[in-house]
Design a protein around this motif. Sequence first.
Motif, PDB file in Angstrom:
ATOM      1  N   PRO A 186       9.985  37.654  10.218  1.00  0.00           N
ATOM      2  CA  PRO A 186      11.194  37.185  10.897  1.00  0.00           C
ATOM      3  C   PRO A 186      12.490  37.790  10.368  1.00  0.00           C
ATOM      4  O   PRO A 186      13.556  37.511  10.910  1.00  0.00           O
ATOM      5  N   LEU A 187      12.436  38.634   9.340  1.00  0.00           N
ATOM      6  CA  LEU A 187      13.653  39.161   8.729  1.00  0.00           C
ATOM      7  C   LEU A 187      14.450  39.980   9.749  1.00  0.00           C
ATOM      8  O   LEU A 187      13.901  40.852  10.422  1.00  0.00           O
ATOM      9  N   ILE A 188      15.775  39.696   9.815  1.00  0.00           N
ATOM     10  CA  ILE A 188      16.657  40.383  10.764  1.00  0.00           C
ATOM     11  C   ILE A 188      17.591  41.350  10.042  1.00  0.00           C
ATOM     12  O   ILE A 188      17.853  42.448  10.515  1.00  0.00           O
ATOM     13  N   ARG A 189      18.115  40.944   8.881  1.00  0.00           N
ATOM     14  CA  ARG A 189      19.078  41.764   8.137  1.00  0.00           C
ATOM     15  C   ARG A 189      18.597  41.911   6.691  1.00  0.00           C
ATOM     16  O   ARG A 189      18.234  40.917   6.052  1.00  0.00           O
ATOM     17  N   MET A 190      18.651  43.142   6.174  1.00  0.00           N
ATOM     18  CA  MET A 190      18.279  43.393   4.780  1.00  0.00           C
ATOM     19  C   MET A 190      19.286  44.358   4.169  1.00  0.00           C
ATOM     20  O   MET A 190      19.551  45.423   4.721  1.00  0.00           O
ATOM     21  N   ASN A 191      19.828  43.960   3.025  1.00  0.00           N
ATOM     22  CA  ASN A 191      20.846  44.743   2.333  1.00  0.00           C
ATOM     23  C   ASN A 191      20.387  44.939   0.895  1.00  0.00           C
ATOM     24  O   ASN A 191      20.321  43.980   0.121  1.00  0.00           O
ATOM     25  N   LEU A 192      20.058  46.165   0.538  1.00  0.00           N
ATOM     26  CA  LEU A 192      19.659  46.518  -0.827  1.00  0.00           C
ATOM     27  C   LEU A 192      20.736  47.436  -1.391  1.00  0.00           C
ATOM     28  O   LEU A 192      20.975  48.527  -0.847  1.00  0.00           O
ATOM     29  N   ASN A 216      18.934  45.229  11.206  1.00  0.00           N
ATOM     30  CA  ASN A 216      19.944  45.914  10.404  1.00  0.00           C
ATOM     31  C   ASN A 216      19.402  46.158   9.005  1.00  0.00           C
ATOM     32  O   ASN A 216      18.955  45.220   8.337  1.00  0.00           O
ATOM     33  N   LEU A 217      19.475  47.406   8.544  1.00  0.00           N
ATOM     34  CA  LEU A 217      19.015  47.765   7.203  1.00  0.00           C
ATOM     35  C   LEU A 217      20.085  48.595   6.513  1.00  0.00           C
ATOM     36  O   LEU A 217      20.523  49.615   7.033  1.00  0.00           O
ATOM     37  N   TRP A 218      20.511  48.127   5.335  1.00  0.00           N
ATOM     38  CA  TRP A 218      21.450  48.867   4.500  1.00  0.00           C
ATOM     39  C   TRP A 218      20.785  49.133   3.155  1.00  0.00           C
ATOM     40  O   TRP A 218      20.356  48.195   2.475  1.00  0.00           O
ATOM     41  N   VAL A 219      20.700  50.394   2.766  1.00  0.00           N
ATOM     42  CA  VAL A 219      20.196  50.788   1.448  1.00  0.00           C
ATOM     43  C   VAL A 219      21.262  51.688   0.828  1.00  0.00           C
ATOM     44  O   VAL A 219      21.455  52.835   1.266  1.00  0.00           O
ATOM     45  N   HIS A 220      21.971  51.158  -0.169  1.00  0.00           N
ATOM     46  CA  HIS A 220      23.106  51.864  -0.757  1.00  0.00           C
ATOM     47  C   HIS A 220      22.907  52.022  -2.258  1.00  0.00           C
ATOM     48  O   HIS A 220      22.664  51.042  -2.969  1.00  0.00           O
ATOM     49  N   LEU A 221      23.017  53.278  -2.724  1.00  0.00           N
ATOM     50  CA  LEU A 221      22.962  53.582  -4.154  1.00  0.00           C
ATOM     51  C   LEU A 221      21.712  53.021  -4.816  1.00  0.00           C
ATOM     52  O   LEU A 221      21.742  52.479  -5.910  1.00  0.00           O
ATOM     53  N   CYS A 222      20.598  53.124  -4.105  1.00  0.00           N
ATOM     54  CA  CYS A 222      19.284  52.836  -4.663  1.00  0.00           C
ATOM     55  C   CYS A 222      18.460  54.112  -4.535  1.00  0.00           C
ATOM     56  O   CYS A 222      18.834  55.038  -3.816  1.00  0.00           O
ATOM     57  N   LEU A 280      20.909  51.515  10.858  1.00  0.00           N
ATOM     58  CA  LEU A 280      20.387  51.982   9.581  1.00  0.00           C
ATOM     59  C   LEU A 280      21.508  52.648   8.797  1.00  0.00           C
ATOM     60  O   LEU A 280      22.135  53.603   9.274  1.00  0.00           O
ATOM     61  N   SER A 281      21.780  52.131   7.610  1.00  0.00           N
ATOM     62  CA  SER A 281      22.773  52.722   6.714  1.00  0.00           C
ATOM     63  C   SER A 281      22.040  53.138   5.446  1.00  0.00           C
ATOM     64  O   SER A 281      21.559  52.291   4.687  1.00  0.00           O
ATOM     65  N   TRP A 282      21.948  54.447   5.201  1.00  0.00           N
ATOM     66  CA  TRP A 282      21.131  54.979   4.110  1.00  0.00           C
ATOM     67  C   TRP A 282      22.009  55.833   3.185  1.00  0.00           C
ATOM     68  O   TRP A 282      22.017  57.054   3.264  1.00  0.00           O
ATOM     69  N   LEU A 283      22.762  55.188   2.316  1.00  0.00           N
ATOM     70  CA  LEU A 283      23.545  55.893   1.313  1.00  0.00           C
ATOM     71  C   LEU A 283      22.719  55.946   0.040  1.00  0.00           C
ATOM     72  O   LEU A 283      23.011  55.291  -0.965  1.00  0.00           O
ATOM     73  N   ALA A 284      21.652  56.715   0.103  1.00  0.00           N
ATOM     74  CA  ALA A 284      20.687  56.808  -0.984  1.00  0.00           C
ATOM     75  C   ALA A 284      20.018  58.170  -0.906  1.00  0.00           C
ATOM     76  O   ALA A 284      20.211  58.925   0.044  1.00  0.00           O
ATOM     77  N   TRP A 285      19.229  58.478  -1.925  1.00  0.00           N
ATOM     78  CA  TRP A 285      18.506  59.743  -1.926  1.00  0.00           C
ATOM     79  C   TRP A 285      17.446  59.733  -0.825  1.00  0.00           C
ATOM     80  O   TRP A 285      16.797  58.729  -0.592  1.00  0.00           O
ATOM     81  N   TYR A 286      17.307  60.882  -0.168  1.00  0.00           N
ATOM     82  CA  TYR A 286      16.283  60.985   0.875  1.00  0.00           C
ATOM     83  C   TYR A 286      15.519  62.290   0.708  1.00  0.00           C
ATOM     84  O   TYR A 286      16.112  63.362   0.536  1.00  0.00           O
ATOM     85  N   ASP A 287      14.222  62.193   0.787  1.00  0.00           N
ATOM     86  CA  ASP A 287      13.350  63.367   0.811  1.00  0.00           C
ATOM     87  C   ASP A 287      12.153  63.003   1.673  1.00  0.00           C
ATOM     88  O   ASP A 287      11.486  61.997   1.409  1.00  0.00           O
ATOM     89  N   PRO A 288      11.859  63.775   2.703  1.00  0.00           N
ATOM     90  CA  PRO A 288      10.744  63.435   3.602  1.00  0.00           C
ATOM     91  C   PRO A 288       9.398  63.406   2.893  1.00  0.00           C
ATOM     92  O   PRO A 288       8.431  62.853   3.423  1.00  0.00           O
ATOM     93  N   GLY A 289       9.341  63.966   1.682  1.00  0.00           N
ATOM     94  CA  GLY A 289       8.090  63.945   0.952  1.00  0.00           C
ATOM     95  C   GLY A 289       7.728  62.578   0.402  1.00  0.00           C
ATOM     96  O   GLY A 289       6.549  62.300   0.171  1.00  0.00           O
ATOM     97  N   PHE A 290       8.737  61.722   0.208  1.00  0.00           N
ATOM     98  CA  PHE A 290       8.411  60.399  -0.341  1.00  0.00           C
ATOM     99  C   PHE A 290       8.998  59.249   0.450  1.00  0.00           C
ATOM    100  O   PHE A 290       8.642  58.090   0.219  1.00  0.00           O
TER     101      PHE A 290
END
Length: 355
Positions: free
Chosen positions: A220-226, A244-250, A269-279
């Motif tokens: 049932p989760l609608i909003r998640m902020n990490l 809504n998903l926010w992942v900042h500085l993780c 989707l807010s992704w202010l974090a490291w991204y690499d399609p390998g992981f």
Amino acid sequence: MAVLVPMDCDGDGGLELSDLPDDMLAYILDHLKDTRAAARTSVLSRRWRNLWARIPRLFFRNQQLHDSSHVSDALAAHTARVAAAVKLLYVISPYSATPDATASWLRVAAPLVSGELRFRNRSLVPVGTLIQELGEEMVEKRGILELPCFPKATVIWLSLGFLGLSLPPSGVFAALRELHLEYVQLHGDFTLDDVMMPFLEELVICRARGFANLTIKLKPLIRMNLREIWGLVRLNAVVPGLKNLWVHLCLYSRNPSSVCIDAEELEELSWLAWYDPGFVKFNEMPYLRMVTAPAVFPYGGELKVELNQNCQKFLELFSRIHSLMLVVAITPVSASSSSGSLHDHKLLLSGCICC
């Protein structure tokens, strides 16, 4: 709140406080936001003896590190006098309360709170000091608090000042809709699922440390902020109803084990974090409309190229979206910080592009 005062109450147009109805007096005591002060009004007369127990919101300031008995006693007395639901319990500890002292009043409060539980530990510590502790290799060990099950609470907000936290081994938070954790010390694995929290709609974990593996399985989760979770290397989120998903500085480590996010209904989707399609793996997100990408660095040292490639790889995930937010970081990068992490750069400029 407007109060109509009869002009002929005592012959001169006045109205004594004791002439007010009990509900109005309880309303006044409630707005003191100090339950100990409200309880002291019991000495005024027999009529006032139980008035404070009608207050639906309880506020306590616990000055003692090792003793919170006055909070436990007041909660027990409140329940014994009037079977009124506790709509809000707010406890502030200016200094570092021990896990045992905190757990003692939490156990009493667990069956009583049918609204919000709020606890703020180390409230006198400046925010800057807490942020500095977030990144320290060695941090003072303050013990582990086991959170008891609150079966009727709808909101739990814990700012623990890096007190350790563990969840109960059993029990159901049957009414919980929002969970906020900040300045919290975890130990290794941390799991939130539908068995324990079947109706959770909003999850916020902010400025936490001690994580290794975070598992979230909440339908049932609608909003998640990490945000600013130090040391997180594995994230597995199965959240099919998430909007809504926010992942900042993780996930700023360049060698995390795996990140897997299953959120088919995601819209923002807010992704202010490291991204690499390998992981980092996302499932199909057909309803996604707004995306915030990792920061772009037009100026800087050697790290700039790698960070910009990080953003480019992320954007390649999406063939078509409605709105894109690009965050541009403009700041001088010294030689000493050129090999640092994302935390070394200050984000100063943002813009929105609608596609």
